[in-house]
Design a protein around this motif. Structure first.
Motif, PDB file in Angstrom:
ATOM      1  N   MET A 291       0.827  -1.295   0.087  1.00 20.43           N
ATOM      2  CA  MET A 291      -0.006   0.198   0.133  1.00 20.43           C
ATOM      3  C   MET A 291       0.795   1.174  -0.116  1.00 20.43           C
ATOM      4  SD  MET A 291      -3.025  -1.176  -0.193  1.00 20.43           S
ATOM      5  CE  MET A 291      -3.891   0.422  -0.002  1.00 20.43           C
ATOM      6  N   ILE A 292       1.874   1.107   0.908  1.00 25.88           N
ATOM      7  CA  ILE A 292       2.883   2.313   1.095  1.00 25.88           C
ATOM      8  C   ILE A 292       3.679   2.525  -0.567  1.00 25.88           C
ATOM      9  CG2 ILE A 292       4.788   3.356   1.991  1.00 25.88           C
ATOM     10  CD1 ILE A 292       3.718   2.761   4.519  1.00 25.88           C
ATOM     11  N   THR A 293       3.922   1.481  -0.946  1.00 24.90           N
ATOM     12  CA  THR A 293       4.683   1.566  -2.450  1.00 24.90           C
ATOM     13  C   THR A 293       3.792   2.291  -3.300  1.00 24.90           C
ATOM     14  OG1 THR A 293       6.091  -0.393  -1.747  1.00 24.90           O
ATOM     15  CG2 THR A 293       5.971   0.162  -4.013  1.00 24.90           C
ATOM     16  N   LEU A 294       2.643   1.889  -3.436  1.00 25.18           N
ATOM     17  CA  LEU A 294       1.628   2.372  -4.291  1.00 25.18           C
ATOM     18  C   LEU A 294       1.591   3.683  -4.414  1.00 25.18           C
ATOM     19  CD1 LEU A 294      -0.733   1.584  -6.264  1.00 25.18           C
ATOM     20  CD2 LEU A 294      -2.169   1.488  -4.387  1.00 25.18           C
ATOM     21  N   VAL A 295       1.445   4.355  -3.023  1.00 20.62           N
ATOM     22  CA  VAL A 295       1.533   5.909  -2.830  1.00 20.62           C
ATOM     23  C   VAL A 295       2.755   6.288  -3.248  1.00 20.62           C
ATOM     24  CG1 VAL A 295       1.004   7.634  -1.186  1.00 20.62           C
ATOM     25  CG2 VAL A 295      -0.358   5.626  -1.149  1.00 20.62           C
ATOM     26  N   PHE A 319      16.685   7.810  -8.218  1.00 21.18           N
ATOM     27  CA  PHE A 319      16.884   6.823  -7.388  1.00 21.18           C
ATOM     28  C   PHE A 319      16.053   6.120  -6.256  1.00 21.18           C
ATOM     29  CE2 PHE A 319      21.116   8.780  -8.239  1.00 21.18           C
ATOM     30  CZ  PHE A 319      21.837   7.447  -8.842  1.00 21.18           C
ATOM     31  N   TYR A 320      15.131   7.073  -5.926  1.00 25.16           N
ATOM     32  CA  TYR A 320      13.849   6.442  -4.978  1.00 25.16           C
ATOM     33  C   TYR A 320      13.077   5.524  -5.538  1.00 25.16           C
ATOM     34  CZ  TYR A 320      11.001   6.878  -0.897  1.00 25.16           C
ATOM     35  OH  TYR A 320      10.159   6.434   0.241  1.00 25.16           O
ATOM     36  N   ILE A 321      12.489   6.002  -6.746  1.00 22.12           N
ATOM     37  CA  ILE A 321      11.543   5.137  -7.375  1.00 22.12           C
ATOM     38  C   ILE A 321      12.094   3.929  -7.760  1.00 22.12           C
ATOM     39  CG2 ILE A 321      11.744   5.956  -9.646  1.00 22.12           C
ATOM     40  CD1 ILE A 321       8.907   6.110 -10.044  1.00 22.12           C
ATOM     41  N   VAL A 322      13.621   3.902  -8.452  1.00 24.10           N
ATOM     42  CA  VAL A 322      14.302   2.671  -8.394  1.00 24.10           C
ATOM     43  C   VAL A 322      14.397   1.685  -7.369  1.00 24.10           C
ATOM     44  CG1 VAL A 322      16.460   1.645  -9.276  1.00 24.10           C
ATOM     45  CG2 VAL A 322      15.421   3.741 -10.568  1.00 24.10           C
ATOM     46  N   GLN A 327      12.432  -2.978  -4.591  1.00 25.41           N
ATOM     47  CA  GLN A 327      11.929  -3.536  -3.349  1.00 25.41           C
ATOM     48  C   GLN A 327      10.749  -4.289  -3.474  1.00 25.41           C
ATOM     49  OE1 GLN A 327      10.346  -0.873  -0.359  1.00 25.41           O
ATOM     50  NE2 GLN A 327      11.474  -2.145   1.324  1.00 25.41           N
ATOM     51  N   LEU A 328       9.756  -3.590  -4.290  1.00 29.67           N
ATOM     52  CA  LEU A 328       8.559  -4.475  -4.426  1.00 29.67           C
ATOM     53  C   LEU A 328       8.731  -5.525  -5.368  1.00 29.67           C
ATOM     54  CD1 LEU A 328       5.371  -4.757  -3.808  1.00 29.67           C
ATOM     55  CD2 LEU A 328       5.323  -2.973  -5.952  1.00 29.67           C
ATOM     56  N   PHE A 329       9.716  -5.425  -6.350  1.00 28.41           N
ATOM     57  CA  PHE A 329      10.018  -6.617  -7.191  1.00 28.41           C
ATOM     58  C   PHE A 329      10.638  -8.050  -6.782  1.00 28.41           C
ATOM     59  CE2 PHE A 329      13.486  -8.677  -9.656  1.00 28.41           C
ATOM     60  CZ  PHE A 329      13.128  -9.256 -10.525  1.00 28.41           C
ATOM     61  N   SER A 398      -0.552   2.629  -9.431  1.00 31.08           N
ATOM     62  CA  SER A 398       0.128   3.908  -9.279  1.00 31.08           C
ATOM     63  C   SER A 398       0.283   4.887 -10.208  1.00 31.08           C
ATOM     64  CB  SER A 398       1.534   3.492  -8.687  1.00 31.08           C
ATOM     65  OG  SER A 398       2.366   2.837  -9.894  1.00 31.08           O
ATOM     66  N   TYR A 399       0.314   4.225 -11.564  1.00 30.22           N
ATOM     67  CA  TYR A 399       0.253   5.045 -12.591  1.00 30.22           C
ATOM     68  C   TYR A 399      -1.032   5.737 -12.678  1.00 30.22           C
ATOM     69  CZ  TYR A 399       0.286   6.796 -17.272  1.00 30.22           C
ATOM     70  OH  TYR A 399       0.615   7.930 -18.607  1.00 30.22           O
TER      71      TYR A 399
END
Length: 413
Positions: A291-295, A319-322, A327-329, A398-399
């Protein structure tokens, strides 16, 4: 008096006191706003609201950091609560009861070694992806602090000249850091605290992914053990020189084959118990992470679309989005590998050399195949399986949020 009422109606309509305070606080005022500090005229209120809109990028970037802290705290809390069960899981994974010796192409030691190498590789890559986020946020501010300290003297929101009133990442400090030395000290303290938090998050995530990885390795060992069940039984009985291609196996060989199947079945049952325990321990943590990754991915995409290419915030968000996607991957990939490894078990049972075995073994083999038909998955809070399909769904979600946010912002402009 009329102006006062107008002001109260305006604030009541658009922002309540708590939300206004939060926005200003996350907007790096570095202290909460009191009611006395509210503008006393309609014009000043409009100016303040425009500042909030102008600081939307700052708010979203700081929101990502706040959410990262929240999920990190939840993961550490989960470890503190469940560490005894997790240690018990690790002991079961290293149990000698289900050890197999190498025979021909069946090399369980090699399977375990490959799993270890995979775990080290992905954990190292995960470490550097997180570490680069922290480093990228400090390169420009640290350079300015050492070589161009005059650039850090800026006006705060109250119109006062202050030195270093904004830190590289938003945080509260228990001391005033508006002088050169105090600013340098605040930089160092913030860096090491964030680095410590990053190490904690990486360690907890690496442990979770390592457990899944080694359970997958155990499923691969079971798969290979089932494929070679008859040839290994012949080797155990010391009949390696005898003919393996015979019409019917004798009672001694059938008993040895049946014992190997019993051992593999018990081994598989232990793996099922491990998966159930992992599901109970990490299901809620995985849900919070997703959920937090989505936001966070949504906010990162929005910031990347509004910031100038090459700016400090743009680089940090890249760098943050990568890092957050990687992490989610890893979560989804290791969960997907577990599901795929289990799906190969029924085929491994069928591929064993069962033609000359007894009817009793064939019945046991059919029961094992039917039992392993169920899909073995880890879930995200018991809502959806932790697989690569879930990863794609989260990225699409997220998109979609990003598109809504961008459209709303464009309409307001």
């Amino acid at each position: 008096m009329d102006e006062n009422r107008t002001y109260k109606r305006y604030v009541s309509k658009h922002f309540n006191f708590e939300l206004y305070t939060m926005l200003r606080y996350i907007g790096q005022l570095n202290r909460p706003v009191t009611k006395r500090e509210y503008p006393k005229s309609y014009f000043k209120v409009n100016i303040t609201m425009l500042r909030l809109v102008a600081d939307l990028n700052v708010f979203l970037s700081n929101l990502g950091i706040v959410l990262t802290h929240i999920v990190g705290a939840i993961k550490i809390l989960n470890w503190c609560i469940q560490h005894k069960r997790i240690l018990a899981l690790m002991e079961v994974l290293q149990n000698d009861e289900f050890q197999y010796g190498s025979y021909g192409d069946f090399e369980p030691g090699l399977i375990a070694q490959k799993a270890k190498q995979k775990n080290v590789l992905f954990s190292t890559m995960y470490f550097w992806s997180c570490y680069l986020v922290l480093i990228s946020g400090y390169v420009e501010p640290t350079y300015s602090l050492i070589f161009q300290p005059e650039t850090l003297e800026t006006l705060n929101l109250n119109g006062e000249m202050q030195f270093c009133w904004k830190l590289p990442f938003f945080s509260w400090m228990p001391f005033d850091h508006t002088t050169y030395l105090s600013c340098a000290l605040a930089y160092v303290i913030q860096f090491f605290l964030l680095m410590y938090l990053s190490f904690m998050i990486i360690a907890v995530d690496a442990l979770f992914m390592g457990i899944i990885n080694y359970i997958t390795a155990h499923l691969d060992i079971i798969q290979s053990a089932l494929k070679t069940i008859r040839t290994r039984a012949i080797a155990i009985l010391g009949r390696a020189g005898d003919r393996e291609e015979i019409l019917y196996d004798d009672e001694e060989l059938n008993a040895a084959i049946q014992e190997q199947l019993r051992k593999a079945t018990k081994y598989l049952q232990t793996v099922y118990s491990l998966c159930d325990a992992v599901e109970q321990i990490y299901s809620i943590q995985t849900l919070v992470q997703v959920m937090i990754t989505l936001v966070v991915m949504c906010t990162c995409m929005y910031l990347l679309s509004t910031e100038e290419v090459g700016s400090k915030l743009f680089v940090v968000q890249v760098f943050y989005i990568v890092a957050i996607q990687y992490q989610l991957f890893l979560y989804c990939w290791f969960g997907n590998e577990l599901t795929l490894a289990h799906s190969r078990i029924p085929y491994a049972v069928y591929e064993c050399d069962w033609f000359s075995t007894s009817r009793s073994f064939k019945k046991s083999m059919l029961i094992t195949i039917i039992r392993t038909q169920r899909i073995l998955v880890l879930t995200v809070g018991n809502f959806t399986p932790l697989t690569l399909n879930t990863l794609v769904t989260i990225i699409r979600g997220s998109y979609s949020l990003f598109a809504v946010l961008q459209k709303t912002n464009t309409a307001e402009e």
